[in-house]
Structures are given as structure tokens and as C-alpha cells.
Scaffold this motif. Structure first.
Motif, mmCIF file in Angstrom:
data_model
loop_
_atom_site.group_PDB
_atom_site.id
_atom_site.type_symbol
_atom_site.label_atom_id
_atom_site.label_comp_id
_atom_site.label_asym_id
_atom_site.label_seq_id
_atom_site.Cartn_x
_atom_site.Cartn_y
_atom_site.Cartn_z
ATOM 1 N N PRO A 29 -21.245 -13.627 3.503
ATOM 2 C CA PRO A 29 -20.571 -14.488 4.480
ATOM 3 C C PRO A 29 -21.242 -15.843 4.654
ATOM 4 O O PRO A 29 -20.733 -16.693 5.380
ATOM 5 N N CYS A 58 -17.262 -19.906 4.171
ATOM 6 C CA CYS A 58 -17.002 -18.537 4.635
ATOM 7 C C CYS A 58 -17.364 -18.372 6.114
ATOM 8 O O CYS A 58 -17.497 -19.341 6.841
ATOM 9 N N GLU A 59 -17.525 -17.117 6.549
ATOM 10 C CA GLU A 59 -17.593 -16.815 7.984
ATOM 11 C C GLU A 59 -18.688 -17.580 8.730
ATOM 12 O O GLU A 59 -18.472 -18.058 9.853
ATOM 13 N N GLY A 109 -13.566 -19.570 1.523
ATOM 14 C CA GLY A 109 -14.714 -20.082 0.807
ATOM 15 C C GLY A 109 -14.359 -20.865 -0.434
ATOM 16 O O GLY A 109 -15.241 -21.371 -1.137
#
Length: 248
Positions: free
Chosen positions: A234, A239-240, A71
Motif C-alpha cells: 500500500p 496507493c492507499e 497506483g
């Protein structure tokens, strides 16, 4: 007295930093035992264990800096990323450790867990169905037989320290064990796909990129709900969830 810095804290474990000492508090003694054993066996730089008094493990800080974080922006020249790849290769070529880590779950067990998690992500409204369905398809490439190697099991970019294009330390070995080499490579490059070629240049060999992408999808799908429930986000840029969106 040195300032106490909270590095990470959630219901399972916490890590504090006091000066050059990290204090890891973990109620799961087996996880601490596995971490200490893995650090002793790994043929790469690891933190020095200073003392143990359950449930606390004290380890020394390692020199150098990380190449970035999930991130956030990445740093380091291609040579530094290649050095990380070479260190990961050295670990994977070491004799197998006892036990099975996160990266060593059977294909059937992992597929069942992934399917259940995908259903929860959609049912709970965390992610749209089309995003989950597409990434479950991408994840299938990772669900194949593999020859087990010595894996770190949680080789996030924040766990590898580099100085002068040399790896100076790899931390957080609680998930180490026998597992899939490509899981480690995927974890290290998660969210930093632009450096995958540099890492693989140092790692060497013929790597199936579809499997790497499959592990990115697996790790991200399995992480979203847990992160949300433990106070992490997230959905932050890079990020994810952004990793999952990049496969659409």
C-alpha cells in the motif's frame, strides 16, 4: 493449452485466468453464493457464469478495458468516467438485494473497527500517529446514518470495464449487498480524485464530497495492514498510503 495467469492470490481466495475464462477459487462457499446471486440481480452488465463446482466458480471474461488501476495511470475520456457513474447510479436505484455487504456495516460497528485498526497501525509502526489521527478525523464524515441501496461493495476501478464510452461489465461481486451508495463511489474513485467530477456528472444528484473523502480515509486505513500482511504494497505511489497523505 492457454497460459494460466494468476490474477490475484492470497490466503482467502485466488483468481486464475485461462484464455477467456476466469476461475475463482474461494473456500468460503457463502461468498461465492452471494456473488452469483448479486450478478443475477444487478441491472448492469456482469460476467456470464459458465459453471460452478465448489470451491471453484468459472465466469467468462467481459469485453472492454478498465479505466486504470490504483497506483497506476488512469485512462479514458470524461464520457467514459461519466458512463461508469451512470451505471453505478443504475445499480443503486435497483431493488435492495438480500443480505448486508461490506458497505452496509452499522456505524457503531464500523467506528469500533476503525478505532482498533488505527491503534494497531500506530502501535505496529506502520504509519505515523499524526497521519492516522488526521485521517481518522476525515473518516468521521462517513460515519453517519445512510439509506441502504444495492451496492457492489468492492467497486475498485479494476472491476469496471468500458468500451466506446459504455460500461461493458462489472466484475467481482462477492461483497455485494445493502450498503451506503457513497462507499461505492468512493471506492471507484480512490486514488483517482481527478476524475471524481466526471463520475458524479454521470451519477447525478447532490453528493456530499466530505463523505466521499471520509470513505477514502476509512477504506485506506482499514486496508494498509491487511495488504501488507498479504503480500501487497500500500506504500506504492498512488496507493492507499498516498491517499492518506493527500489529506494532510
Amino acid at each position: 493449452m492457454d497460459e494460466v495467469q494468476v490474477v490475484v492470490a492470497h490466503s482467502e481466495r485466488a483468481t486464475l485466468r485461462v484464455g477467456d475464462v476466469f476461475l475463482k477459487v474461494d473456500a468460503d462457499q457463502a461468498r461465492i453464493d452471494a456473488e452469483v446471486e448479486a450478478m443475477a440481480l444487478a441491472p448492469v452488465p456482469t460476467p456470464e457464469v459458465l459453471w460452478r463446482k465448489p470451491p471453484v466458480l468459472a465466469i467468462a471474461a467481459v469485453p472492454g478495458t478498465t479505466l486504470g488501476r490504483l497506483g497506476g495511470p488512469s485512462t479514458g475520456l470524461p464520457a467514459a468516467w461519466a458512463a461508469a457513474g451512470a451505471a453505478i447510479r443504475k445499480l443503486h436505484e435497483a431493488p435492495l438485494p438480500p443480505g448486508v455487504g461490506r458497505a452496509g456495516r452499522g456505524v457503531g460497528e464500523l467506528a469500533a473497527e476503525l478505532d482498533a485498526e488505527c491503534a494497531l497501525l500506530v502501535t505496529n509502526g506502520l504509519l505515523p500517529a499524526d497521519l492516522v489521527t488526521r485521517n481518522r478525523q476525515v473518516a468521521e464524515a462517513a460515519l453517519r446514518p445512510w439509506a441502504p441501496v444495492f451496492t457492489h461493495g468492492d467497486l475498485q476501478i479494476a472491476h469496471v470495464f468500458v468500451e466506446d464510452d459504455q460500461v461493458t461489465g462489472i466484475i467481482d461481486w462477492s461483497e455485494a449487498g445493502r450498503g451506503d451508495a457513497l462507499y461505492d463511489l468512493a471506492t471507484f474513485t480512490l486514488g483517482h480524485e481527478e476524475h471524481l467530477d466526471d463520475v458524479l456528472a454521470g451519477y447525478g444528484g447532490d453528493i456530499d464530497l466530505e463523505v466521499i473523502r471520509g470513505w477514502w480515509a476509512v477504506r485506506s486505513l482499514l486496508a494498509v495492514r491487511w495488504l501488507t500482511e498479504h503480500g501487497f504494497d500500500p506504500f506504492l505511489p498512488g496507493c492507499e498510503v498516498d491517499v492518506l497523505r493527500s489529506r494532510m
